[in-house]
Structures are given as C-alpha cells and as structure tokens.
Design a protein around this motif. Structure first.
Motif, mmCIF file in Angstrom:
data_model
loop_
_atom_site.group_PDB
_atom_site.id
_atom_site.type_symbol
_atom_site.label_atom_id
_atom_site.label_comp_id
_atom_site.label_asym_id
_atom_site.label_seq_id
_atom_site.Cartn_x
_atom_site.Cartn_y
_atom_site.Cartn_z
ATOM 1 N N ILE A 29 0.847 -1.194 0.000
ATOM 2 C CA ILE A 29 0.000 0.000 0.000
ATOM 3 C C ILE A 29 0.879 1.238 0.000
ATOM 4 C CG2 ILE A 29 -1.713 1.264 1.379
ATOM 5 C CD1 ILE A 29 -2.836 -1.230 0.103
ATOM 6 N N LYS A 30 0.863 1.946 -1.109
ATOM 7 C CA LYS A 30 1.692 3.159 -1.179
ATOM 8 C C LYS A 30 0.961 4.250 -1.964
ATOM 9 C CE LYS A 30 4.094 0.997 -4.976
ATOM 10 N NZ LYS A 30 5.146 0.200 -5.467
ATOM 11 N N GLY A 31 1.572 5.455 -1.953
ATOM 12 C CA GLY A 31 1.017 6.583 -2.711
ATOM 13 C C GLY A 31 -0.412 6.911 -2.288
ATOM 14 N N GLU A 32 -1.267 7.089 -3.292
ATOM 15 C CA GLU A 32 -2.652 7.492 -3.037
ATOM 16 C C GLU A 32 -3.367 6.452 -2.158
ATOM 17 O OE1 GLU A 32 -5.116 7.736 -6.499
ATOM 18 O OE2 GLU A 32 -6.079 9.594 -5.832
ATOM 19 N N LEU A 33 -2.994 5.171 -2.359
ATOM 20 C CA LEU A 33 -3.647 4.112 -1.587
ATOM 21 C C LEU A 33 -3.333 4.220 -0.098
ATOM 22 C CD1 LEU A 33 -3.432 0.797 -3.637
ATOM 23 C CD2 LEU A 33 -5.444 2.188 -3.154
ATOM 24 N N SER A 34 -2.108 4.674 0.229
ATOM 25 C CA SER A 34 -1.816 4.768 1.667
ATOM 26 C C SER A 34 -2.610 5.920 2.295
ATOM 27 C CB SER A 34 -0.308 4.844 1.946
ATOM 28 O OG SER A 34 0.190 6.049 1.468
ATOM 29 N N ILE A 48 -5.604 -7.203 3.415
ATOM 30 C CA ILE A 48 -4.597 -7.900 2.598
ATOM 31 C C ILE A 48 -3.876 -8.949 3.447
ATOM 32 C CG2 ILE A 48 -2.366 -7.588 1.417
ATOM 33 C CD1 ILE A 48 -3.554 -4.902 0.360
ATOM 34 N N LEU A 49 -3.505 -8.550 4.673
ATOM 35 C CA LEU A 49 -2.796 -9.478 5.566
ATOM 36 C C LEU A 49 -3.679 -10.647 5.988
ATOM 37 C CD1 LEU A 49 -0.703 -7.279 8.027
ATOM 38 C CD2 LEU A 49 0.105 -9.132 6.524
ATOM 39 N N GLU A 50 -4.863 -10.313 6.459
ATOM 40 C CA GLU A 50 -5.750 -11.352 7.011
ATOM 41 C C GLU A 50 -6.176 -12.382 5.985
ATOM 42 O OE1 GLU A 50 -9.111 -9.506 8.890
ATOM 43 O OE2 GLU A 50 -7.791 -8.581 10.384
ATOM 44 N N THR A 51 -6.433 -11.915 4.755
ATOM 45 C CA THR A 51 -6.925 -12.875 3.745
ATOM 46 C C THR A 51 -5.773 -13.431 2.907
ATOM 47 O OG1 THR A 51 -7.266 -11.138 2.124
ATOM 48 C CG2 THR A 51 -9.145 -11.673 3.534
#
Ligand code: BES
Ligand code: MN
Ligand code: ZN
Length: 495
Positions: A29-34, A48-51
């Motif tokens: 997760i970076k840029g606009e997504l962060s 993302i981690l859990e699944t």
C-alpha cells in the motif's frame, strides 16, 4: 443499472462499496492508496494481511467497515502480473467484482482499476462490458422471480474520465451479445425459422436496416437445392434472411456475415443419439444468433460500412419427406452433392448462403457456424477455429478478436484433405472421414466461394457454456458478436 465514468478522485469517493484492482506482487500500500488506507483506519492493509491476498488473477477479498465510515465495504480483486495486463484482464476483473456486488446485494459500487494502454475510454468500456455481461442472466422462462435479484443501481468507474461515449457504445454492443445469448438459450419450440425471421424483422424495423426474406418458392427459383434439402422434413417453412445495413455516406467497405441458423438439428435420418448432443441442438443457430446480434449493434452504431447479414434458417428433422442418406442435391452454383450423412447439414445450408453472399459483390465474407463436433475435440470449448486462404482477412479477424478477448485459432485449409470429399457419383460428398473433420467441413464450404476473400469460423465450442466462465454465465455466450462488431468498425472512420 446506471454505469458511468466519474472524475471524483479515489480519496474523495464515498458510497456503499469501493472495489480496487491489484497486481500480483503489487499489494504494497503506497502513494494514493496509503492516504486512502489512513482514511479507512488501516483496513486495506489489514484485509490484505488477514486474507493473504496476493493479487493473483482471480483472487478476491471483501470486508465491511464499521461505524460512520464514508465507504461501507471494500473489495479487492487480483489482476495477475502487471506486465501481462491486457484489456481482457480488466474486463474479467470487473466481471468478478460485479458478481460479488450481486451476491452482496450492493446498490452502489465504485471501481478503481489500472488503465490499459493509458487509455481511459478503452479501459472504462472494458470495465462496463465485464459488468454488464457478467450480470446478465436469462430468466425469461422461469415463472418465479430470481431469489437473489440484482440490487445494483449505480456503478461508478474512477480514474478513466467520464468516457460517456465509450460506455454508451459498450452498452449497445452488449445489447447485441445479450440478444445472441437469448436466441441461443431459447428452445426450438420458441425460436423456430419463423420466429427467428421475426426477430430479424424487429431489428430491421427498430434500427433502419432493410430486410429481404426469401420464402421456399424464392429459394427454389434461385436453385438453392442444398438448403432446401435440409429443410424438407420440417413442418415449418424455411426462411432465408437477408438483412442489409446501408450507411448514409458512401461505404468504405462492403462486407457479408453469414450465420448457420439451424433452429434445431436432430441429425435427420442419421439421427443423433440421446446422451450425445441432441439435447443441445437448440443452439445450432448460434452462428445466426451472433449474426443478428451484430446486426442489432451495427444498426445502432452506424459505421460507414455496408454490411449484409445472411441467415438460411431451418430445422434438420425427420419425416417421410426427409432427405435420404445417398440423395444427390444441387446447390445454387450448380454443384451436385452426394449426402453421405444427413447430420452434416450446416454446410449444406451455408453452401447456398455463401453463393448468395458472393453475388452481393462484397469485399469480404465471414461465415460463422456451430459446424462440427470435431472442432470442439480439436480446440476445446473456449476456442473457435478460423479458416481463411486470405491472410489479410485472417489477421483482421484475429485483431478484432484479440480486442474483444474472444479466442480463435487459425487452422489449415489443407487442400490434400479434399480427397476425402470426392464422390464417385456427384461433384462432392457432404462428409469426409472422421480425422480432420473440421478441416474437411471448411474445405466443403470453400467449394461455394469463387474469389471473394472469405473466412470460416467454427464456433461449435464457444457459443455455449455449462458453467459460469469469465464474462459468461451458464448458457449461450453471445460469442462472437463482439469480434464481428470490432471487425466491421475497423473499416469505419468516425465510429
Ligand atoms: N451441429 C452439429 C455440430 C455440433 C456438434 C455443434 C456438437 C455443437 C456441438 C453439426 O451439424 C453436426 O452434426 N456435425 C457432425 C458432422 C459429421 C456428421 C461429419 C458432427 O460434428 O458430428
Ligand atoms: Mn448436424
Ligand atoms: Zn448442425
């Protein structure tokens, strides 16, 4: 359902569910997504981690956000490797999101997927196509309403601009695909040569095409003995359908599309067996269905190309009037055909349809037909065979198909195999030996074309699917309406 491109940024969008596309090995997760993740209090990273979401093609994850979050649900969809992404990856990603949206009973959805070729309009069109086609289900013959009806009202595509024209063009194209699916799904007691011709009439009336229907006597006058031989045992009249789309300006090309239109194929006196494929033979007008689907689209998009749509519609039945194995028929180009198998009927109907199409003096003819089981054995259910002696035309079709995400594989027109079609008593037989059965079928058709560039598409596999697959749900797929439309549009300036 309203689908549109909007200029709202990812960070400003609020609504029920936001779907995000990720590449494989690109789930950092970076840029606009962060920034988005901060706004959503770390939900993206957690999900993302859990699944163990990897971004692999076909992978999905969904979660609900609590409290007063401006977005209630987040959907993640994997698009595979970034370097492999093509238009079809986005199309199928959008289809997967749409299916999840239906399951989750969402009313409002936004999608943010990567641009293909940096082209917002093209990407938005592919997204819209994936959504519309994945959500189409044919419930016309059910008496009870769908248990899980679609709730989706608005779909907003982010990051592609408004793309209004591209999305509206896609909606038109999908209407043709859906028509073809519905025609294929309709059983032989609903779609008969007569009702099939009525569908052509509706297209002509609604979209300004001209329609000529040759009745049995007209076909007799033209000497269409091959087509009429197949039609003989049916209690229903054959209908030879010729729809014409004429552009208002001088056409840049003249094309003909010829579709096999057997509304039912029992096999004739070489009757098919139960548990073989007789139960499926309502779909034997799949070529004609896609031809009418393409006509519906072309009539609306109005490209600068003249297009003739030809469907010799009938049933292959049994009765005291049926053609016998061994009969000799004379086609409208004068060639005589010994019928060594009444189940090889599609090529007989196409023979007269191709002769008719060539008389229209077009620049190219493409026929499409659920012609042989042998082609399904060769290429499986997802890939259509393509035969052409004209490499330019073959390349045009392959390019049109590639854009559409529909699969074709070019097969050889191996002249030596024509040996297998030689008859001691007539000019040729209608059936060759079992090996190479889809190739001899193509060689048979070639006898009815003199000089016009011609391509033959054996679509027996892809017109139908038993289970959900990519953009298709179980049933008719509407293959290859999108390829045909792309092919026609490729000659037009302006559309
Ligand atoms: N309509 C069939 C081909 C077909 C088979 C389409 C299965 C879809 C699924 C065609 O008319 C046919 O019967 N072909 C015969 C030809 C043979 C007699 C040479 C076949 O493929 O068995
Ligand atoms: Mn048959
Ligand atoms: Zn058939």
């Amino acid at each position: 359902m309203d689908i549109r491109g909007i200029n709202t940024s990812l960070l400003d969008w609020t609504g029920e569910a936001l779907a995000l596309g990720f590449f494989e090995e690109g789930t950092e997760i970076k840029g606009e997504l962060s920034q988005l993740d901060e706004k959503l209090t770390g939900t993206l990273k957690d999900l993302i981690l859990e699944t163990e979401f990897t971004g692999k093609s076909g992978s999905k994850a969904i979660t609900r956000l609590g409290g007063n979050s401006p977005i209630r649900k987040i959907i993640l969809v994997g698009l595979g490797k970034a370097e492999d992404l093509k238009l079809n990856g986005v199309r199928e990603g959008a289809a997967a999101i749409a299916r999840l949206a239906k399951q989750e009973k969402l009313k409002n959805l936004a999608l943010s997927l990567p641009l293909v070729d940096n082209d917002g309009a093209k990407t938005a069109a592919a997204i819209a196509e994936g959504i519309i086609l994945a959500l189409h289900q044919d419930h016309r013959y059910k008496s009870e309403p769908d248990e899980n009806p679609l709730k989706l009202e608005t779909v907003e595509i982010l990051g592609c601009g408004e793309a209004t024209e591209a999305v509206s063009q896609t909606q038109t194209i999908c209407s043709g695909v859906i028509l073809a699916r519905e025609l294929v799904n309709s059983p032989a007691n609903m779609i008969t040569p007569v009702t099939f011709a009525e569908t052509a009439q509706e297209i002509a009336n609604n979209y300004g095409l001209t329609l000529e229907i040759l009745e049995q006597e007209d076909c007799e006058k033209l000497g269409m003995g091959a087509f009429l031989g197949v039609a003989k045992a049916s209690d229903l009249p054959p209908k030879f359908i010729h729809l014409t789309y004429q552009p208002s300006a001088t056409p840049q090309k003249k094309l003909a599309i010829v579709g096999k239109s057997l509304t039912f194929d029992s096999g004739g006196l070489n009757l098919k067996v139960a548990g073989g494929s007789i139960e499926m033979m309502k779909m034997d007008m799949g070529g004609g269905a896609a031809t009418l689907g393409a006509a519906k689209v072309i009539g609306q998009l109005k490209p600068n190309v003249e297009v003739h749509f030809v469907c010799a519609a009938t049933e292959n039945m049994i009765s005291g009037h049926a053609m016998h194995p061994g009969d000799i028929l004379t086609a409208s180009n004068g060639k005589t055909i010994e019928i060594n198998n009444t189940d090889a009927e599609g090529r007989l109907t196409l023979a007269d349809a191709l002769v008719f199409a060539e008389k229209l003096e077009v620049d190219a003819i493409v026929d499409l037909a659920t012609l042989t089981g042998a082609c399904i054995i060769a290429l499986g259910e997802n890939i259509s065979g393509l035969w052409s002696a004209d490499e330019t035309l073959a390349t045009q079709i392959k390019e049109a198909a590639d854009q559409a995400g529909e699969k074709f594989w070019q097969m050889p027109l191996e002249e030596k195999y024509f040996e297998g079609l030689k008859s001691p008593i007539a000019d040729l037989k209608n059936t060759g030996p079992r090996p190479g059965g889809s190739i001899t079928a193509a060689l048979f058709l070639k006898q009815f074309i003199k000089e016009t560039p011609w391509a033959h598409l054996d679509i027996a596999g892809p017109v139908w699917t038993d289970k959900e697959n990519g953009l298709n749900n179980a049933g008719g797929t509407g293959f290859p309406v999108r390829t045909l439309v792309n092919w026609v549009l490729s000659f037009s300036s302006g559309v």
